[in-house]
Write a protein that holds these residues in place. Sequence first.
Motif, PDB file in Angstrom:
ATOM      1  N   PHE A  21      -1.352  18.320  -2.485  1.00 32.40           N
ATOM      2  CA  PHE A  21      -1.876  17.257  -3.361  1.00 32.40           C
ATOM      3  C   PHE A  21      -2.540  16.161  -2.530  1.00 32.40           C
ATOM      4  O   PHE A  21      -2.038  15.764  -1.486  1.00 32.40           O
ATOM      5  CB  PHE A  21      -0.750  16.629  -4.191  1.00 32.40           C
ATOM      6  CG  PHE A  21      -0.168  17.523  -5.253  1.00 32.40           C
ATOM      7  CD1 PHE A  21      -0.692  18.787  -5.502  1.00 32.40           C
ATOM      8  CD2 PHE A  21       0.913  17.095  -6.005  1.00 32.40           C
ATOM      9  CE1 PHE A  21      -0.141  19.607  -6.483  1.00 32.40           C
ATOM     10  CE2 PHE A  21       1.465  17.910  -6.987  1.00 32.40           C
ATOM     11  CZ  PHE A  21       0.933  19.164  -7.235  1.00 32.40           C
ATOM     12  N   ARG A  22      -3.632  15.640  -3.054  1.00 32.71           N
ATOM     13  CA  ARG A  22      -4.396  14.628  -2.320  1.00 32.71           C
ATOM     14  C   ARG A  22      -3.581  13.350  -2.112  1.00 32.71           C
ATOM     15  O   ARG A  22      -3.624  12.725  -1.062  1.00 32.71           O
ATOM     16  CB  ARG A  22      -5.686  14.320  -3.093  1.00 32.71           C
ATOM     17  CG  ARG A  22      -6.776  13.781  -2.213  1.00 32.71           C
ATOM     18  CD  ARG A  22      -8.102  13.913  -2.880  1.00 32.71           C
ATOM     19  NE  ARG A  22      -8.144  13.110  -4.104  1.00 32.71           N
ATOM     20  CZ  ARG A  22      -9.241  12.866  -4.793  1.00 32.71           C
ATOM     21  NH1 ARG A  22     -10.391  13.363  -4.390  1.00 32.71           N
ATOM     22  NH2 ARG A  22      -9.224  12.138  -5.882  1.00 32.71           N
ATOM     23  N   SER A  23      -2.808  12.987  -3.134  1.00 35.09           N
ATOM     24  CA  SER A  23      -2.012  11.760  -3.038  1.00 35.09           C
ATOM     25  C   SER A  23      -0.959  11.855  -1.929  1.00 35.09           C
ATOM     26  O   SER A  23      -0.599  10.878  -1.296  1.00 35.09           O
ATOM     27  CB  SER A  23      -1.326  11.498  -4.376  1.00 35.09           C
ATOM     28  OG  SER A  23      -0.507  12.593  -4.722  1.00 35.09           O
ATOM     29  N   ARG A  24      -0.473  13.071  -1.688  1.00 36.99           N
ATOM     30  CA  ARG A  24       0.500  13.301  -0.621  1.00 36.99           C
ATOM     31  C   ARG A  24      -0.114  13.024   0.747  1.00 36.99           C
ATOM     32  O   ARG A  24       0.485  12.398   1.608  1.00 36.99           O
ATOM     33  CB  ARG A  24       0.931  14.762  -0.630  1.00 36.99           C
ATOM     34  CG  ARG A  24       2.062  15.092  -1.506  1.00 36.99           C
ATOM     35  CD  ARG A  24       3.362  14.555  -0.921  1.00 36.99           C
ATOM     36  NE  ARG A  24       4.433  14.983  -1.777  1.00 36.99           N
ATOM     37  CZ  ARG A  24       4.985  16.205  -1.691  1.00 36.99           C
ATOM     38  NH1 ARG A  24       4.597  17.056  -0.772  1.00 36.99           N
ATOM     39  NH2 ARG A  24       5.941  16.536  -2.517  1.00 36.99           N
ATOM     40  N   HIS A  25      -1.345  13.534   0.926  1.00 34.69           N
ATOM     41  CA  HIS A  25      -2.009  13.339   2.212  1.00 34.69           C
ATOM     42  C   HIS A  25      -2.262  11.860   2.451  1.00 34.69           C
ATOM     43  O   HIS A  25      -2.106  11.357   3.565  1.00 34.69           O
ATOM     44  CB  HIS A  25      -3.311  14.137   2.268  1.00 34.69           C
ATOM     45  CG  HIS A  25      -3.073  15.627   2.262  1.00 34.69           C
ATOM     46  ND1 HIS A  25      -2.509  16.273   3.328  1.00 34.69           N
ATOM     47  CD2 HIS A  25      -3.277  16.565   1.315  1.00 34.69           C
ATOM     48  CE1 HIS A  25      -2.395  17.572   3.045  1.00 34.69           C
ATOM     49  NE2 HIS A  25      -2.847  17.766   1.820  1.00 34.69           N
ATOM     50  N   PHE A  26      -2.629  11.147   1.382  1.00 38.66           N
ATOM     51  CA  PHE A  26      -2.874   9.710   1.481  1.00 38.66           C
ATOM     52  C   PHE A  26      -1.591   8.992   1.908  1.00 38.66           C
ATOM     53  O   PHE A  26      -1.573   8.188   2.843  1.00 38.66           O
ATOM     54  CB  PHE A  26      -3.375   9.189   0.123  1.00 38.66           C
ATOM     55  CG  PHE A  26      -3.628   7.720   0.077  1.00 38.66           C
ATOM     56  CD1 PHE A  26      -4.480   7.103   0.989  1.00 38.66           C
ATOM     57  CD2 PHE A  26      -3.012   6.936  -0.895  1.00 38.66           C
ATOM     58  CE1 PHE A  26      -4.705   5.732   0.932  1.00 38.66           C
ATOM     59  CE2 PHE A  26      -3.233   5.568  -0.956  1.00 38.66           C
ATOM     60  CZ  PHE A  26      -4.083   4.965  -0.040  1.00 38.66           C
ATOM     61  N   LEU A  27      -0.473   9.316   1.242  1.00 39.22           N
ATOM     62  CA  LEU A  27       0.815   8.691   1.565  1.00 39.22           C
ATOM     63  C   LEU A  27       1.215   9.000   3.015  1.00 39.22           C
ATOM     64  O   LEU A  27       1.613   8.101   3.770  1.00 39.22           O
ATOM     65  CB  LEU A  27       1.891   9.210   0.601  1.00 39.22           C
ATOM     66  CG  LEU A  27       3.316   8.704   0.855  1.00 39.22           C
ATOM     67  CD1 LEU A  27       3.470   7.259   0.401  1.00 39.22           C
ATOM     68  CD2 LEU A  27       4.350   9.564   0.146  1.00 39.22           C
ATOM     69  N   PRO A  79       9.318   3.500   4.447  1.00 36.65           N
ATOM     70  CA  PRO A  79       9.905   4.811   4.107  1.00 36.65           C
ATOM     71  C   PRO A  79      10.684   4.796   2.793  1.00 36.65           C
ATOM     72  O   PRO A  79      10.853   5.841   2.159  1.00 36.65           O
ATOM     73  CB  PRO A  79      10.829   5.097   5.295  1.00 36.65           C
ATOM     74  CG  PRO A  79      10.215   4.368   6.439  1.00 36.65           C
ATOM     75  CD  PRO A  79       9.611   3.119   5.845  1.00 36.65           C
ATOM     76  N   ARG A  80      11.166   3.633   2.372  1.00 37.96           N
ATOM     77  CA  ARG A  80      11.893   3.581   1.095  1.00 37.96           C
ATOM     78  C   ARG A  80      10.988   4.015  -0.056  1.00 37.96           C
ATOM     79  O   ARG A  80      11.431   4.687  -0.992  1.00 37.96           O
ATOM     80  CB  ARG A  80      12.403   2.167   0.821  1.00 37.96           C
ATOM     81  CG  ARG A  80      13.539   1.717   1.727  1.00 37.96           C
ATOM     82  CD  ARG A  80      14.047   0.371   1.244  1.00 37.96           C
ATOM     83  NE  ARG A  80      14.922  -0.290   2.192  1.00 37.96           N
ATOM     84  CZ  ARG A  80      16.249  -0.122   2.244  1.00 37.96           C
ATOM     85  NH1 ARG A  80      16.836   0.715   1.412  1.00 37.96           N
ATOM     86  NH2 ARG A  80      16.976  -0.776   3.124  1.00 37.96           N
ATOM     87  N   ALA A  81       9.721   3.604  -0.001  1.00 36.19           N
ATOM     88  CA  ALA A  81       8.791   3.987  -1.071  1.00 36.19           C
ATOM     89  C   ALA A  81       8.555   5.491  -1.059  1.00 36.19           C
ATOM     90  O   ALA A  81       8.527   6.147  -2.110  1.00 36.19           O
ATOM     91  CB  ALA A  81       7.470   3.224  -0.914  1.00 36.19           C
ATOM     92  N   ALA A  82       8.418   6.055   0.168  1.00 37.63           N
ATOM     93  CA  ALA A  82       8.236   7.509   0.280  1.00 37.63           C
ATOM     94  C   ALA A  82       9.484   8.225  -0.242  1.00 37.63           C
ATOM     95  O   ALA A  82       9.391   9.239  -0.944  1.00 37.63           O
ATOM     96  CB  ALA A  82       7.964   7.889   1.735  1.00 37.63           C
ATOM     97  N   ALA A  83      10.664   7.677   0.079  1.00 36.03           N
ATOM     98  CA  ALA A  83      11.917   8.289  -0.377  1.00 36.03           C
ATOM     99  C   ALA A  83      12.027   8.218  -1.900  1.00 36.03           C
ATOM    100  O   ALA A  83      12.502   9.167  -2.537  1.00 36.03           O
ATOM    101  CB  ALA A  83      13.107   7.592   0.276  1.00 36.03           C
ATOM    102  N   VAL A 113       0.819  -1.207   0.000  1.00 37.82           N
ATOM    103  CA  VAL A 113       0.000   0.000   0.000  1.00 37.82           C
ATOM    104  C   VAL A 113       0.863   1.271   0.000  1.00 37.82           C
ATOM    105  O   VAL A 113       0.520   2.271  -0.635  1.00 37.82           O
ATOM    106  CB  VAL A 113      -1.037  -0.045   1.154  1.00 37.82           C
ATOM    107  CG1 VAL A 113      -0.368   0.080   2.500  1.00 37.82           C
ATOM    108  CG2 VAL A 113      -2.118   0.997   0.963  1.00 37.82           C
ATOM    109  N   MET A 114       2.026   1.212   0.664  1.00 38.28           N
ATOM    110  CA  MET A 114       2.927   2.387   0.633  1.00 38.28           C
ATOM    111  C   MET A 114       3.475   2.601  -0.780  1.00 38.28           C
ATOM    112  O   MET A 114       3.610   3.732  -1.248  1.00 38.28           O
ATOM    113  CB  MET A 114       4.105   2.196   1.602  1.00 38.28           C
ATOM    114  CG  MET A 114       3.818   2.567   3.049  1.00 38.28           C
ATOM    115  SD  MET A 114       3.588   4.347   3.352  1.00 38.28           S
ATOM    116  CE  MET A 114       5.292   4.924   3.364  1.00 38.28           C
TER     117      MET A 114
END
Length: 265
Positions: free
Chosen positions: A251-257, A137-141, A88-89
């Motif tokens: 951005f909406r996707s940012r809030h989701f992440l 966090p790797r996915a966020a990075a 999901v991340m």
Amino acid sequence: MTHVDSDALVLRHVRQGDTSRVVTLLVRDGGKIAVLAKGSRRPGSRFGAGLDLFCLTRVRYRVRPNRDLLFLDDCELKRNFDDLSRDVMGYAAAGTCAELVDRSVPAGAASAEIFDLLLETFTVLAETAPLPEGEGPRAAALSVVFQLRLMDVLGIAPELTGCVSCGAADLAGSCSLSPRRGGLLCRRCRASEGGRRIDPATVELLRAGLFGEISGVMTAPRPPTRAAILESRGALDALLEYHHHGRPSGFRSRHFLDDLWKQRS
Ligand SMILES: [Zn+2]
């Protein structure tokens, strides 16, 4: 009327009436476009799974001068990145990359390099899914690395090799990033020019992201720290905003992440 036949990545859907969708595509040889896919929400539609979110698809459409909306004639699924749904991340990170392209890339910008970058990022995310426990966090990075590389293609990546003002190469562990000057400032120049102070770990993450492999944050021995990821992203956001490429923090996707990330840490 000219026909375009090219690979594309699906960035966004908006429902249109009961049976159709307007689909935002990043077309490798045709830029970022919106197409009307008539009947695409009907069961057994001729578009099949070729318009699923984030998929790689072969599209055919006609270019009509002075029209914003184009009609999609046909598409054929080439790769669906279904593996993203196992993490999901990773899925959320893919969403932030897609929204960055959707909202920060100007209409009419050349798209081949951005297409290749986004395709590589989706591929890395899909191939590393699911990430082991605690490695989210790797996915966020990776989404931050994507943002930096996208800004590089747009010609607005920050100067990271030395002080953008005096050229000093040794930043002595104390520097800032100035959106106005477009890069790092040494301690002395920061005193006169300002700019947001950033940690050496953030500089390291940004340099690795700009000069290394895109997959580097997925394969490094340890994931970057949350502080370095958020500080990098904040600095890049400030630069994008300074150059009028949107406000990614909203951005909406940012809030989701970020909501997912909070739940998992
Ligand atoms: Zn300096």
